[in-house]
Design a protein around this motif. Structure first.
Motif, short mmCIF file in Angstrom:
data_model
loop_
_atom_site.label_atom_id
_atom_site.label_comp_id
_atom_site.label_asym_id
_atom_site.label_seq_id
_atom_site.Cartn_x
_atom_site.Cartn_y
_atom_site.Cartn_z
N PHE A 1 1.00 -1.02 0.02
CA PHE A 1 -0.01 -0.17 0.00
C PHE A 1 0.87 1.24 -0.02
O PHE A 1 0.23 2.49 0.02
CB PHE A 1 -1.09 -0.07 1.15
CG PHE A 1 -0.34 -0.01 2.46
CD1 PHE A 1 0.12 1.21 3.05
CD2 PHE A 1 -0.06 -1.07 3.18
CE1 PHE A 1 0.54 1.33 4.43
CE2 PHE A 1 0.25 -1.26 4.76
CZ PHE A 1 0.84 0.12 4.99
N ILE A 2 2.13 1.01 0.16
CA ILE A 2 3.14 2.23 0.20
C ILE A 2 3.06 2.50 -1.39
O ILE A 2 3.82 1.81 -1.98
CB ILE A 2 4.29 2.08 0.86
CG1 ILE A 2 4.11 1.84 2.18
CG2 ILE A 2 5.17 3.39 0.81
CD1 ILE A 2 5.29 1.58 3.21
N PRO A 3 2.86 3.77 -1.75
CA PRO A 3 2.93 4.03 -3.25
C PRO A 3 4.32 3.95 -3.83
O PRO A 3 5.34 4.20 -3.13
CB PRO A 3 2.55 5.67 -3.43
CG PRO A 3 1.79 5.96 -2.08
CD PRO A 3 2.31 4.84 -1.24
N ILE A 4 4.56 3.36 -4.90
CA ILE A 4 5.51 2.87 -5.84
C ILE A 4 6.57 1.97 -4.96
O ILE A 4 6.88 1.01 -5.46
CB ILE A 4 6.51 4.15 -6.24
CG1 ILE A 4 5.78 5.10 -7.10
CG2 ILE A 4 7.74 3.76 -7.01
CD1 ILE A 4 5.99 6.49 -7.40
N PHE A 5 6.96 2.43 -3.97
CA PHE A 5 7.97 1.48 -2.90
C PHE A 5 7.66 0.17 -2.70
O PHE A 5 8.32 -0.64 -2.56
CB PHE A 5 8.62 2.32 -1.88
CG PHE A 5 9.25 3.62 -2.16
CD1 PHE A 5 10.58 3.36 -2.67
CD2 PHE A 5 8.75 4.77 -2.03
CE1 PHE A 5 11.41 4.59 -3.04
CE2 PHE A 5 9.38 6.12 -2.07
CZ PHE A 5 10.80 5.88 -2.73
N GLY A 6 6.17 0.21 -2.65
CA GLY A 6 5.57 -1.07 -2.15
C GLY A 6 5.59 -2.35 -2.94
O GLY A 6 5.82 -3.34 -2.82
#
Length: 124
Positions: free
Chosen positions: A53-58
């Motif tokens: 759910f962490i944008p891009i890094f997820g």
């Protein structure tokens, strides 16, 4: 482009299934089995190192970390062991993959440790 991604994802799945079978083989070296255990534990874990759910890094951990672990695992295993397991892995997990709750627990403990370090630093 979509077809290329689908092909890459299918190939990744076959590699994971192959590594799962390699881990069970007696002919695989112990050091390769350690890396394979980490790889399949991470792949089968329902918890990611970086939550999706962490944008891009997820999604980066799935896009970078997992392929690197697979590549390293495959480099450490003799070719004949990989080929025999790859043939067996083509259709073995059609009904679903196993879950690795030990790997999930380790990842949860890492997150708890990181959270405690952050909380401790912020209180000082």
């Amino acid at each position: 482009m979509i077809e290329k991604i689908k092909y890459w994802a299918k190939k990744l799945k076959v590699h994971i299934d192959t590594l799962y079978l390699v881990y069970k083989k007696r002919s695989a070296p112990w050091y390769a089995k350690v890396v394979v255990a980490i790889t399949i534990g991470y792949a089968f874990s329902p918890v990611d190192l970086i939550p999706d759910f962490i944008p891009i890094f997820g999604f980066l951990d799935d896009a970078i970390l997992l392929p690197v672990l697979i590549w390293l695992s495959l480099k450490l295993i003799p070719k004949e062991v990989i080929e025999s397991c790859r043939l067996e892995a083509e259709n073995i997990f059609k009904e679903g993959k196993p879950k690795n709750y030990v790997a999930s627990g380790v990842i949860i403990l890492i997150w708890i440790f990181i959270s405690l370090v952050i909380i401790n630093k912020s209180l000082l």
